[in-house]
Design an enzyme around this catalytic site. Structure first.
Site, PDB file in Angstrom:
ATOM      1  N   ASP A  94       0.772  -1.146  -0.023  1.00 48.30           N
ATOM      2  CA  ASP A  94      -0.026   0.135   0.025  1.00 48.30           C
ATOM      3  C   ASP A  94       0.944   1.422   0.080  1.00 48.30           C
ATOM      4  O   ASP A  94       0.499   2.268   0.613  1.00 48.30           O
ATOM      5  CB  ASP A  94      -0.935  -0.018   1.294  1.00 48.30           C
ATOM      6  CG  ASP A  94      -1.529  -1.073   1.425  1.00 48.30           C
ATOM      7  OD1 ASP A  94      -2.332  -1.851   0.555  1.00 48.30           O
ATOM      8  OD2 ASP A  94      -1.554  -1.782   2.460  1.00 48.30           O
TER       9      ASP A  94
ATOM     10  N   SER B  53       2.004   6.761   0.488  1.00 46.69           N
ATOM     11  CA  SER B  53       1.370   5.877   1.390  1.00 46.69           C
ATOM     12  C   SER B  53      -0.028   5.898   0.975  1.00 46.69           C
ATOM     13  O   SER B  53      -0.414   7.199   0.932  1.00 46.69           O
ATOM     14  CB  SER B  53       1.520   6.556   2.747  1.00 46.69           C
ATOM     15  OG  SER B  53       0.699   5.643   3.804  1.00 46.69           O
ATOM     16  N   ARG B  54      -0.543   4.995   0.679  1.00 41.64           N
ATOM     17  CA  ARG B  54      -1.834   4.872  -0.125  1.00 41.64           C
ATOM     18  C   ARG B  54      -2.899   4.938   0.909  1.00 41.64           C
ATOM     19  O   ARG B  54      -4.203   5.115   0.425  1.00 41.64           O
ATOM     20  CB  ARG B  54      -2.078   3.893  -0.910  1.00 41.64           C
ATOM     21  CG  ARG B  54      -0.826   4.154  -2.091  1.00 41.64           C
ATOM     22  CD  ARG B  54      -1.243   3.189  -3.306  1.00 41.64           C
ATOM     23  NE  ARG B  54      -0.031   3.261  -4.294  1.00 41.64           N
ATOM     24  CZ  ARG B  54       0.734   2.439  -4.387  1.00 41.64           C
ATOM     25  NH1 ARG B  54       0.689   1.273  -3.708  1.00 41.64           N
ATOM     26  NH2 ARG B  54       1.918   2.398  -5.172  1.00 41.64           N
ATOM     27  N   VAL B  55      -2.771   4.680   2.192  1.00 41.76           N
ATOM     28  CA  VAL B  55      -3.912   4.490   2.947  1.00 41.76           C
ATOM     29  C   VAL B  55      -3.799   5.038   4.329  1.00 41.76           C
ATOM     30  O   VAL B  55      -4.600   5.415   5.097  1.00 41.76           O
ATOM     31  CB  VAL B  55      -4.311   2.855   3.346  1.00 41.76           C
ATOM     32  CG1 VAL B  55      -5.096   2.308   2.032  1.00 41.76           C
ATOM     33  CG2 VAL B  55      -3.229   2.187   3.920  1.00 41.76           C
TER      34      VAL B  55
END
Ligand code: ATP
Ligand code: MG
Length: 499
Positions: free
Chosen positions: A336, A361-363
């Site tokens: 992620d 950071s995707r989340v």
């Protein structure tokens, strides 16, 4: 008469004899070399089953055919000869789990490596299915690393999988270890999995963790470079099973896989020795699944399932910064987000050497503490504008005052982000450093003086506003009064510095 008695007795015995299920097969080794063994006359094995050879050597089934199996030895490959007997154990590779493992160092099949006996009552298989979609919930709690540059710009949430990627000697392990050390004041449990590293490096990590008081809540699973490829292959799955035990208790777990490049190489070795067809970079066809099934096991469980989570920090080593090689691209697409570390930055003294342009950071943003979210918004843009501008400014010549100011501020920001190893910041420290930077508190400070300047600033602040520090660290929020209080304190310190 006497004879009659004896024959009746015998007849009775024969009639009452029921052969029990004592089917006991022994196969034979027909080929052995480089730790890979071919076994015949032993049908009906399981994939991943452990086999026991004469002499107590264990191997793991990797290939199944009608009559036997292709087996990879876990150790002792010099003790298995052609013609040796081998029997099945009907168990797939498993690892001891439980609270007893905290503070311990084990190998992938659960043998203690720290010289003390290990008494565990529960065992988990190495390979377990990942939680289903319905059993998960979105990531909503931050996993603080204690590193200012990561927590502010690349925030990680509990249950997230964040890749740490970079060339050799760029501080990859240090970021992971610092994150473990920073969990001292949180309720998280940690697992550090060493794969294919030098035994001395692993000893160094254990030493660092022990000195920092972090072994209390940490388990180390190690398969060093001298262990067989099968052991190295097993290590991350076993480490994940250890983590899953705690996850099932509703705990938040942080797991570090150091590193998956070496894991992929160990699997390639096994595959080539088993004569599986090589593909790109000689890796076998199922190399993607090797890591995807491992990292999918890191999840944030729904509250009905206890609400535990596993945050994974896999590490990948690149060569010459090439993140488009086979294994890096695979793992980037599974995780992620990634923290990208750069050699040039590291060598120029920017440590941790995070390249913020290529890191994402995707989340994590969704999970960031409100106090941090409120102040960290524009840092990334300011930093990238500075980097862009710095390239032009290198050509010398005069720059206009606005640009000069941007360059100075950018430089200050880079210096604020520098952080020594094993020195994690609390949330309040991080927030106030950013606030101080915004208020130009560090303007004019020379690069070399930053470490002492920051240290003095943080301790002065703690003395000035201890109650705000407590409030922010405990609640993760910054109320309006706290914010004004902090701003005033910083202003006061700045005035004190001037006079
Ligand atoms: P390898 O490729 O060998 O696994 P690595 O990328 O994991 O290396 P580290 O072992 O973490 O890198 O760090 C390399 C060296 O740099 C170590 O000696 C470490 O102490 C030092 N180092 C890393 N980060 C910092 C830091 N923030 N401040 C000072 N020194 C650091
Ligand atoms: Mg390392």
């Amino acid at each position: 008469m006497e004879n009659m008695k004896i024959s009746a007795f015998l007849k009775n015995q024969i009639n009452s004899f029921h052969p029990g299920p004592v089917v006991y097969r022994k196969g034979t080794v027909v080929k052995s070399g480089d730790g890979v063994v071919r076994v015949n006359q032993l049908p009906g094995r399981l994939y991943g089953e452990l086999l026991e050879f004469d002499g107590g050597v264990f191997g793991m089934v990797f290939d199944l055919d009608e009559d036997g199996a292709g087996v990879v030895l876990l150790d002792g490959d010099d003790r298995v000869k052609v013609g040796d007997g081998v029997k099945g154990t009907d168990v797939v590779a498993e690892v001891p789990v439980g609270k007893e493992l905290l503070g311990r160092v084990i190998d992938p099949i659960g043998r203690p490596l720290d010289g003390k006996p290990l008494e565990a009552n529960e065992f988990y298989p190495a390979e377990r299915p990942a939680p289903a979609i319905i059993d998960r919930r979105p990531v909503d709690t931050p996993m603080m690393t204690g590193l200012l540059s990561v927590d502010s710009m690349i925030p990680i949430g509990r249950g997230q999988r964040e890749l740490i990627i970079g060339d050799r000697q760029t501080g990859k392990t240090t970021i992971a270890i610092d994150s473990i050390i920073n969990q001292k004041n949180s309720d998280m449990v940690c697992v550090y999995c060493a794969i294919g590293q030098k035994a001395s490096s692993v000893a160094g990590v254990i030493d660092t963790l022990t000195k920092a008081g972090a072994m209390k809540y940490t388990t180390v699973v190690a398969a060093t470079a001298s262990d067989s490829p099968a052991m190295q292959y097993l290590a991350p799955y076993c480490a994940c099973s250890v983590a899953e035990y705690f996850e099932a208790q509703g705990k938040d777990v942080l797991i570090v896989y150091d590193d998956l490049s070496k894991h992929a190489v160990a699997y390639r070795t096994i595959s080539l020795l088993l004569l599986r067809p090589p593909g790109r970079e000689a890796f076998p066809g199922d190399i993607f699944y090797l890591h995807s099934r491992l990292l999918e096991r890191s999840a944030c469980l729904s509250h009905e399932n206890g609400g535990g989570s596993i945050t994974a920090l896999p590490i990948i080593e690149t060569s010459a910064g090439d993140i488009s090689a086979y294994i890096p691209t695979n793992v980037i697409s599974i995780t992620d987000g990634q923290i990208y570390l750069e050699s040039d930055l590291f060598l120029s003294g920017v440590r941790p050497a995070v390249n913020t342009g290529l890191s994402v950071s995707r989340v994590g943003q969704a999970a960031q503490y409100p106090a941090m979210k409120a102040v960290s918004g524009k840092l990334r843009i300011e930093l990238s504008q500075y980097r862009e501008m710095a390239v032009f400014a290198r050509f010398g010549s005069d720059v206009d005052p606005a640009t000069r100011r941007m360059l100075d501020r950018g430089e200050t920001l880079v210096n604020v982000f520098k952080q020594n190893r094993n020195a994690p910041y609390s949330l309040f420290d991080e927030v106030s450093l950013i606030e101080a930077y915004k208020a130009d508190y560090f303007a004019g400070v020379k690069s070399k003086e930053f470490p002492s300047e920051i240290k003095a600033f943080l301790s002065a602040l703690e003395e000035a506003v201890p109650e705000i520090k407590k409030e922010v660290n405990e609640s993760g929020k910054m109320s309006d009064e706290a914010k004004t209080g902090l701003e005033e304190a910083i202003k006061k310190l700045a005035d004190g510095k001037k006079s």
